[in-house]
Design a protein around this motif. Structure first.
Motif, short mmCIF file in Angstrom:
data_model
loop_
_atom_site.label_atom_id
_atom_site.label_comp_id
_atom_site.label_asym_id
_atom_site.label_seq_id
_atom_site.Cartn_x
_atom_site.Cartn_y
_atom_site.Cartn_z
N PRO A 21 11.35 1.48 1.15
CA PRO A 21 10.08 2.14 1.47
C PRO A 21 9.35 2.65 0.23
O PRO A 21 8.13 2.46 0.10
CB PRO A 21 10.50 3.29 2.38
N ARG B 29 7.84 -0.21 -1.64
CA ARG B 29 6.69 -0.76 -0.92
C ARG B 29 5.47 0.11 -1.16
O ARG B 29 4.37 -0.40 -1.43
CB ARG B 29 6.99 -0.83 0.58
N TYR B 30 5.66 1.42 -1.08
CA TYR B 30 4.53 2.32 -1.28
C TYR B 30 3.98 2.18 -2.70
O TYR B 30 2.77 2.11 -2.91
CB TYR B 30 4.95 3.77 -1.02
N TRP C 40 1.91 -1.04 -2.96
CA TRP C 40 0.57 -0.97 -2.39
C TRP C 40 -0.30 0.02 -3.15
O TRP C 40 -1.50 -0.21 -3.33
CB TRP C 40 0.62 -0.63 -0.89
N ASP D 150 4.14 -10.24 12.95
CA ASP D 150 4.68 -9.41 14.02
C ASP D 150 4.14 -9.83 15.38
O ASP D 150 4.86 -9.78 16.38
CB ASP D 150 4.36 -7.93 13.76
N GLN E 252 3.61 0.73 14.00
CA GLN E 252 4.83 1.33 13.47
C GLN E 252 5.40 0.46 12.36
O GLN E 252 5.81 0.95 11.31
CB GLN E 252 5.85 1.50 14.60
N ARG E 253 5.43 -0.84 12.60
CA ARG E 253 5.95 -1.76 11.59
C ARG E 253 5.05 -1.81 10.37
O ARG E 253 5.50 -1.94 9.24
CB ARG E 253 6.09 -3.17 12.18
N LEU F 32 3.10 0.63 9.24
CA LEU F 32 3.27 1.85 8.44
C LEU F 32 4.50 1.69 7.54
O LEU F 32 4.47 2.06 6.36
CB LEU F 32 3.44 3.07 9.34
N GLY F 33 5.57 1.13 8.09
CA GLY F 33 6.77 0.89 7.30
C GLY F 33 6.48 -0.08 6.16
O GLY F 33 6.95 0.09 5.05
N TYR F 34 5.65 -1.08 6.47
CA TYR F 34 5.27 -2.10 5.48
C TYR F 34 4.51 -1.46 4.33
O TYR F 34 4.61 -1.90 3.19
CB TYR F 34 4.40 -3.12 6.19
N MET F 35 3.76 -0.40 4.65
CA MET F 35 3.02 0.30 3.60
C MET F 35 3.87 1.34 2.89
O MET F 35 3.41 1.96 1.95
CB MET F 35 1.78 0.96 4.19
N GLY F 36 5.09 1.56 3.37
CA GLY F 36 6.00 2.43 2.65
C GLY F 36 6.36 3.74 3.33
O GLY F 36 7.11 4.53 2.78
N GLU G 116 8.49 5.97 5.62
CA GLU G 116 9.86 5.82 6.12
C GLU G 116 9.85 5.82 7.65
O GLU G 116 9.10 6.57 8.27
CB GLU G 116 10.76 6.97 5.63
N LYS H 218 3.51 10.62 0.55
CA LYS H 218 2.78 9.35 0.62
C LYS H 218 1.47 9.50 1.38
O LYS H 218 1.44 10.16 2.42
CB LYS H 218 3.65 8.28 1.28
#
Lengths: 332, 140
Positions: free
Chosen positions: A203, A206-207, A210, A295, B90-91, B93-97, B99, B135
């Motif tokens: 995580p 990833r942050y 981006w 997805d 939800q997925r 948000l996780g993809y953007m980092g 938790e 974040k």
């Protein structure tokens, strides 16, 4: 592509002369040989200025919104349609606008082009160090002429990113089709490898990734303005009341902007790649769009989520939809 | 003895189920952390995903979206749209980092006060382990 240039000019001339179209949207020479620009033809005499070649990658779909207004407001007489040149990806954009009821089908006269892939001049420059002048897409390579010589390049190394995952090289809607239908995209199917790569990070990584991308964002709105799926007459990101997005370019606002843009086209993106092409600072916007696409495919079993349909994936539901936030939410 | 850090959790609660469930938890004198701030919404389908980002921007350490169980929606299908929407969000948000512990979607009916208390306890505990969210956060 190049072999159809004469046909495009002739078609445009005929349509404009006979009054079968009120405007012809195509391409013309830009400042550089490898960067053609949009061209709006009204005078049949100027049809010779139209070009069509391996560099005509920019999508024209969104321009019809400026032009396609139904009957003539003054006389009430219906006007002839707007003619537009469309590759497979551009036609998906037009489908999107039609599915969203922004443009009626009979307002358009679509000149479909069966496409073998578009050459990205930036990539050629990177690989050869020279500016491309012309190109021909062959079966297993691309022959590129540059200012200093000719090169045989691999498709993956010089075609636009969107072409490498293209599933619809031939338009699905058209009034006339130039060239024989092409079944396969130049490099097979979309495999979401970029998305999987980002997903494999932690995580925090990833942050960071981006944040690094979004920090460059100028908030020029080019990605929104070229996107055929972003076609609301009033955009929530422009609203001042309520103000969802402030005018600051601080990182939190960048996340709000990019999240909202991607979410608003979730299930509606046609994967034409225009946002990424138009981005002046090279943000990999398709990585965001493709995440939603992947997805939607996995959770709701839409085999080709980029193709506009009667009802969008997020505009409907099934009683037995999975709960995608659960770890065990497995693919449909 | 140092005071334990309490996360700030924003909970969007559907007025027909989860809000009543939270009410039941309160009237039944169930103990749960005071870390959650409930925002009552007409339906979980009312929760624009931008609300979630805005909550994180303004200092939330976690966000909960909660509504009726699928099939029990007061508006018949609101939460079925929510389910599709938030499966993706939800997925994403996780993809953007973000938790996964920081964002949860739950179905909590008006009868499930204990479930509500349990979810708040779990979220508080999980987010305490992660620490404050930095974040997407605006500088206070």
């Amino acid at each position: 592509m190049r072999e159809h240039q004469t046909q495009v000019r002739k078609t445009a001339e005929d349509l404009m002369k006979t009054g079968k179209a009120r405007l012809f949207i195509g391409y013309t020479e830009g400042l550089e040989a490898a960067r053609p620009v949009a061209f709006f033809l009204k005078d049949p005499e100027r049809a010779g200025a139209l070009v069509l070649n391996e560099f005509c990658g920019a999508g024209l779909a969104k321009y019809v919104l400026d032009e396609a207004v139904s009957p003539d407001a003054l006389s009430g007489e219906p006007l002839p349609p707007v003619a537009i040149v469309a590759k497979g990806c551009d036609a998906l954009g037009l489908e999107r606008l039609m599915a969203d009821n922004r443009v009626p089908r009979d307002e358009l006269y679509i000149i479909g082009i069966a496409c073998h892939g578009i050459v990205d001049p930036g990539k050629v420059l990177e690989v050869t160090g020279e500016e491309p002048v012309s190109a021909q897409v062959e079966k297993d390579h691309v022959a590129v002429m540059t200012t200093r010589g000719s090169h045989r390049l691999a498709k993956a190394g010089c075609l636009m990113d969107k072409c490498l995952t293209c599933e619809d090289p031939t338009p699905r809607v058209y009034d006339v089709l130039l060239g024989d239908p092409v079944q396969e995209g130049p490099a097979g199917k979309r495999d979401f490898s970029g998305v999987t790569q980002v997903e494999s990070l932690s995580p925090d990584e990833r942050y960071e990734f981006w944040a690094r991308q979004f920090q460059r964002c100028l908030r020029c709105f080019a990605c929104r303005n070229v996107c055929p799926a972003c076609n609301c007459s009033v955009c929530s990101l422009d609203e001042r009341e309520p103000e969802w997005l402030s005018r600051s370019t601080d990182l939190p606002e960048q996340f709000m902007f990019h999240f909202t843009r991607a979410y608003h086209v979730a299930g509606r993106c046609v994967a034409c790649g225009e946002c990424q092409r138009a981005c002046p600072v090279g943000i990999p916007l398709m990585l965001l769009n493709e995440k939603f696409m992947k997805d939607i495919r996995d959770l709701f079993g839409e085999p080709a989520p980029h193709r506009p349909s009667e009802v969008e994936p997020l505009g409907k539901f099934c009683p037995d939809d999975p709960e995608g936030w659960l770890k065990e939410a497995e693919t449909a | 003895m140092p005071v334990e850090w309490q996360p700030k959790i924003v909970g969007f609660a559907c007025r027909w189920c989860t809000y009543a469930g939270a009410d039941l938890a309160g009237t039944s004198r169930m103990q749960y952390p005071s870390s959650i701030r409930l925002v009552r919404v007409p339906c979980s389908g009312r929760v624009n995903p931008s609300f979630v980002i805005r909550a994180f921007q303004r200092g939330a350490d976690g966000v909960l979206v909660a509504g009726c169980h699928p099939g029990d929606c007061h508006y018949t299908s609101g939460n079925l749209f929510t389910r599709r929407r938030y499966s993706l969000v939800q997925r994403f948000l996780g993809y953007m980092g973000i938790e996964p512990e920081r964002f949860r979607v739950e179905w909590i009916s008006a009868a499930e006060g204990a479930r509500f208390a349990q979810v708040v306890k779990e979220m508080t505990r999980d987010i305490q382990a992660l620490g404050p969210n930095r974040k997407m956060r605006e500088e206070p």
